[in-house]
Design a protein around this motif. Structure first.
Motif, PDB file in Angstrom:
ATOM      1  N   ARG A  41     -15.044  24.688  11.812  1.00  0.00           N
ATOM      2  CA  ARG A  41     -15.856  25.271  12.885  1.00  0.00           C
ATOM      3  C   ARG A  41     -16.143  24.236  13.972  1.00  0.00           C
ATOM      4  O   ARG A  41     -15.937  24.477  15.160  1.00  0.00           O
ATOM      5  N   ASP A  44     -13.072  23.074  15.981  1.00  0.00           N
ATOM      6  CA  ASP A  44     -12.725  24.001  17.065  1.00  0.00           C
ATOM      7  C   ASP A  44     -13.631  23.803  18.274  1.00  0.00           C
ATOM      8  O   ASP A  44     -13.184  23.890  19.403  1.00  0.00           O
ATOM      9  N   LYS A 182      -5.767  26.822  21.803  1.00  0.00           N
ATOM     10  CA  LYS A 182      -6.497  26.743  20.534  1.00  0.00           C
ATOM     11  C   LYS A 182      -5.518  26.609  19.361  1.00  0.00           C
ATOM     12  O   LYS A 182      -5.766  25.863  18.418  1.00  0.00           O
ATOM     13  N   GLU A 302     -10.170  31.313  14.671  1.00  0.00           N
ATOM     14  CA  GLU A 302     -10.674  31.757  15.965  1.00  0.00           C
ATOM     15  C   GLU A 302      -9.715  32.439  16.940  1.00  0.00           C
ATOM     16  O   GLU A 302     -10.048  33.497  17.472  1.00  0.00           O
ATOM     17  N   GLU A 408     -17.874  36.794  10.021  1.00  0.00           N
ATOM     18  CA  GLU A 408     -17.757  37.012  11.469  1.00  0.00           C
ATOM     19  C   GLU A 408     -19.030  36.514  12.178  1.00  0.00           C
ATOM     20  O   GLU A 408     -18.967  35.846  13.204  1.00  0.00           O
ATOM     21  N   THR A 411     -19.095  32.768  12.327  1.00  0.00           N
ATOM     22  CA  THR A 411     -18.087  32.072  13.136  1.00  0.00           C
ATOM     23  C   THR A 411     -18.185  32.447  14.610  1.00  0.00           C
ATOM     24  O   THR A 411     -18.876  31.810  15.378  1.00  0.00           O
ATOM     25  N   THR A 412     -17.513  33.506  14.977  1.00  0.00           N
ATOM     26  CA  THR A 412     -17.342  33.747  16.410  1.00  0.00           C
ATOM     27  C   THR A 412     -18.399  34.652  17.038  1.00  0.00           C
ATOM     28  O   THR A 412     -18.608  34.598  18.232  1.00  0.00           O
ATOM     29  N   ARG A 414     -18.351  37.751  17.922  1.00  0.00           N
ATOM     30  CA  ARG A 414     -17.763  38.349  19.105  1.00  0.00           C
ATOM     31  C   ARG A 414     -18.483  39.632  19.539  1.00  0.00           C
ATOM     32  O   ARG A 414     -18.397  40.027  20.684  1.00  0.00           O
TER      33      ARG A 414
END
Lengths: 467, 370
Positions: A41, A44, A182, A302, A408, A411-412, A414
């Motif tokens: 994580r 990135d 990425k 990602e 989810e 992490t992102t 979204r």
């Protein structure tokens, strides 16, 4: 107790053990995914920092997008590919003998002109009718060829690609602008990397501005939302977990970056299969292990490719049927790798687990439910056993799906609204009560179709995204 | 059909249901409480940004001095926000203003804050600190010592960030040492090496010295071959044409010890880029087209392709039957160019190669990529 009842009990215990092993395996995968996400994580985030890994010396990339009857979405998709933020790339769109206006739309929109340049044939494919280039967009090449299906089109693109790395992407998908940068993080950290997969997400319901996702929203339909959960589960804990174990068996055909030479040496994409993505990854594993070449096949949590998922039962059933046939075909082709120590974890863990948990699951799930109900009715098992079975088979399935959403969130994130995640959690629970059984039926039919020798791709109905 | 549920079943079902409830509750907490916490932190950061930005412009306009600006920075959010702002501005201003911003970065508050982060266990913090210390001209002995230690970090990203910081310092000895230590690492990818060398070069005032250091690295057998090859490949893009004699010497002396062919192929490729006169002779002397390494044969074919010399016709004809398809196609392309001078009969090609040859001829020499 009669012999029949004893036999039924034995079968029930076997089915219960199956669910314990499979769901236990998935729980272990969740733990692996969590560890992997924790590990990378911050890497990135660092990768995004100005200065670190900020270079113009990245390897050039050829993006290959096979297109078959994509007139609804082709311009938006190609625009999104041309929008990629990267120092050195080319976009190769392969029109795989479309019967609609895909090619003429491309010619008109990009002002394409015929290009007579010779391109070597490293891999075989259906004849190329014409190669076009665009004076306005020098990075764009369009190949018009006879229909030969996706793998064939990808091979044609691979022959034409001139860069060290290639990115295979579905023409109906939309890539985020920084996605290649990425992905390159992995190639930059490990020289032996030959392939990297990234997360594919459901685009239905999202709003787009200039071919870039503006707002990540939930799909409007039941099937769309269920698939949003499925995709998160498949990518965030399935593939990320397998990556942690260095046992990745599949990189989605919708989106993956490969070392071009490694791909060509392994023989390119196979024509006569409907599971060309998994087949390719297994072949690359086999080739490199057989030739004792150090390599890594990776997956990162990602990078995002947005894809339109089918929202009607008919199209979805065809897609899942095809996926199951592809899985069966690939596992059968590489059956010699099963429990073969020469193939390391791939042969000893990955393939047997895929066989057990993915290939056999529709059969065991459906037959299991019928047998458990039948056995209880005839007194072969008691209510306690039946309830434990349901808890292990269905509630553990719910836990797995909700855990994917948790990953989810970790992490992102979204989905902008927390409400959306909670709604998806509801669908993660609902998914196991009805949809999962229908899905198992489609996959069972896929298995039977495979045994009957059906190799049809199946018509996909799309509305187009990114407009 | 029994409807009595035994204790074990109840316990198992209870545990599974409890797990489900726990996961759902954790998810809801993550989706609500954690999001609120992150939003709150974001707000704090924005407030800090607002607090430090006006004084920064005041400092640039000489309305306040360095110490007064230092007094503004009280919390970690303020230090981070100020650092980010300076970072953005520093690339967009010139002359005295840029100088003022650089002296701002030297503030003890920044130094203390980032030095503490160099020792953090969180890689994000460490990388962030490395970026601070990589600001051109920043020299801090303690930080440099620490960053040398970080070059052995298990995460490649930290190795990379610390090397980047070290090659950006103003002391050439530090830069050279950092580069060599970096190159000795076995698992560096060529892209990362290229980037570090590029940045190392950009921080060098004396170009000849830079070339000398890179040449020493190329000759250093303690550096893995693939890293040496990556250094060799960077020489043309840095414009170090004067290194060609040394590279030629290396090609003459080291080829027999090249266990992977990577060094030889890099040398041929670079000397070809340099249009080095003696290369042809050396390739012929060592008969490098017979090399067991595919990439060496490929480089030799590319070199012959550039020569357009019909005296290599038979060698290229042999290479057109190479077991490697890439070498074969490159040889056919080279033959297409020679074809202008000498007619090559189709009978010279085996059935499996003939279609490629015919297709190339149909396309015409002008349309065959070199």
């Amino acid at each position: 107790m009669s012999i029949v009842n004893e036999f039924l009990l034995f079968i029930n215990v076997l089915i219960l053990l199956y669910f314990i092993v499979v769901n236990g395996g998935y729980l272990f995968l969740i733990w692996c995914s969590y560890r992997n996400i924790q590990k990378f994580r911050d890497v990135d985030k660092i990768f995004k920092m100005t200065g670190v890994y900020n270079t113009n010396l990245y390897k050039p990339v050829s993006i290959i997008a096979p297109a078959y009857n994509e007139e609804q979405s082709i311009i938006n998709s190609v625009n999104s590919l041309l929008n990629i933020i990267y120092a050195n790339f080319e976009v190769i769109v392969v029109n795989d003998g479309s019967s609609d206006n895909t090619l003429s739309l491309l010619i008109d929109h990009y002002g394409l002109k015929p290009d007579h340049r010779y391109r070597p044939k490293f891999l075989s494919h259906q004849p190329i009718r014409q190669i076009y280039s665009s004076p306005r967009y020098p990075v764009l090449i369009v190949v018009d060829k006879e229909n030969g299906r996706k793998a064939d089109a990808l091979n044609a693109g691979l022959n034409i690609a001139s860069n060290e790395l290639i990115c295979a992407v579905d023409a109906d998908s939309i890539l985020e602008p920084d996605v290649i940068t990425k992905m390159l993080r992995v190639f930059m950290e490990d020289e032996t990397t030959i392939a990297v997969g990234g997360v594919v997400r459901v685009a239905n319901g999202c709003t787009f501005k200039h071919r870039i996702v503006e707002k990540v929203l939930l799909p409007q339909t039941f099937l769309g939302r269920i698939q949003a959960v499925e995709y998160l589960r498949a990518f965030l804990f399935g593939r990320v977990g397998w990556d942690y174990l260095n046992t990745l068996l599949i990189i989605s055909g919708a989106f993956g970056v490969f070392d071009r030479k490694a791909l060509i040496k392994a023989g390119g994409y196979l024509h006569n299969t409907v599971g060309e993505d998994m087949e390719l990854v297994l072949r690359m594993h086999k080739y490199h292990r057989d030739h004792n070449i150090p390599y890594r096949i990776r997956f990162i949590a990602e990078p995002v490719c947005w894809t339109e998922v089918p929202e009607d039962f008919k199209t979805l059933s065809r897609q899942r049927n095809r996926w199951q046939r592809g899985l069966a075909d690939t596992l059968y082709r590489y059956r010699k790798m099963f429990f073969n120590p020469g193939y390391g974890r791939i042969g000893m863990i990955g393939m047997p687990f895929f066989f057990l948990a993915e290939l056999l699951s529709p059969f065991v799930e459906l037959v299991g439910l019928v047998i458990v109900g039948f056995s209880w009715w005839f007194g072969a098992i008691n209510i306690s056993f039946a309830l434990v079975f349901l808890a292990v088979a269905i509630i553990l399935g719910m836990i797995l799906s909700v855990s994917a959403l948790l990953l989810e969130e970790m992490t992102t994130r979204r989905y902008d609204r927390s409400k959306d995640i909670i709604i998806l959690a509801g669908y993660a629970l609902l998914e196991n009560l009805g949809y999962r059984q229908i899905h198992a039926w489609w996959r069972l039919m896929g298995l039977l179709d495979y045994l009957r020798g059906n190799k049809a791709w199946g018509m996909m109905v799309r509305k187009g995204i990114g407009g | 059909m029994s409807t009595v549920i035994d204790t074990y079943a109840v316990v198992i079902i209870f545990i599974v249901l409890l797990m489900l409830t726990a996961v759902v509750i954790i998810l809801i907490c993550f989706a609500t409480i954690r999001r609120s916490f992150l939003a709150h932190r974001e707000k704090q950061y924005q407030q800090a940004e607002e607090k430090v930005s006006d004084p920064l412009y005041a400092y640039l306009d000489d309305e306040i001095d360095l110490n007064a600006y230092s007094d503004v920075l009280q919390t970690r959010f303020e230090i981070e926000a100020a650092y980010q702002l300076v970072n953005i501005l520093i690339d967009n201003v010139k002359g005295s203003q840029q100088k003022k911003l650089r002296s701002l970065l030297e503030l003890p508050k920044f130094r203390r804050y980032f030095f503490a982060r160099l020792r953090s266990r969180k890689i994000m913090h460490v990388a962030h600190a490395c970026m601070y210390f990589s600001q051109k001209g920043l020299i801090d002995k303690n930080a440099i010592r620490r960053m040398f230690v970080l070059q052995d970090h298990p995460y490649n990203v930290i190795l990379y960030a610390s090397t980047l910081a070290l090659v950006s310092t103003a002391e050439s000895e530090t830069q050279d040492e950092a580069l060599k230590r970096f190159l000795r690492r076995r698992n560096n990818a060529s892209m990362a090496i290229n980037d570090i060398i590029f940045k190392y070069h950009s921080h060098q005032i004396d170009s000849a010295r830079c070339a000398q250091v890179l040449l020493e690295a190329v000759k250093d057998v303690s550096i893995p071959d693939k890293n040496r090859a990556a250094v060799i490949s960077m020489l043309p893009s840095l414009g170090f044409y004067h290194c060609s004699d040394d590279l030629m010497e290396l090609l003459r002396s080291e080829v027999s010890q090249d266990r992977t062919g990577i060094l030889t192929s890099a040398l041929i490729n670079v000397l070809k880029e340099f249009f080095y006169e003696g290369l042809e002779k050396e390739i012929v002397r060592q008969e490098l087209w017979k090399s067991g390494f595919q990439q060496v044969r490929l480089e030799v074919v590319h070199f012959f392709s550039r020569l357009h010399d019909e005296s290599y016709l038979s060698t290229l004809m042999d290479l057109a039957h190479d077991p490697d398809i890439e070498v074969r196609i490159a040889a056919l392309k080279a033959l297409m160019k020679i074809q202008k001078k000498v007619r090559i009969p189709d009978e010279n090609f085996q059935a499996d190669i003939l279609p490629e040859w015919q297709e190339m001829k149909r396309s015409g020499e002008d349309y065959v990529d070199s």
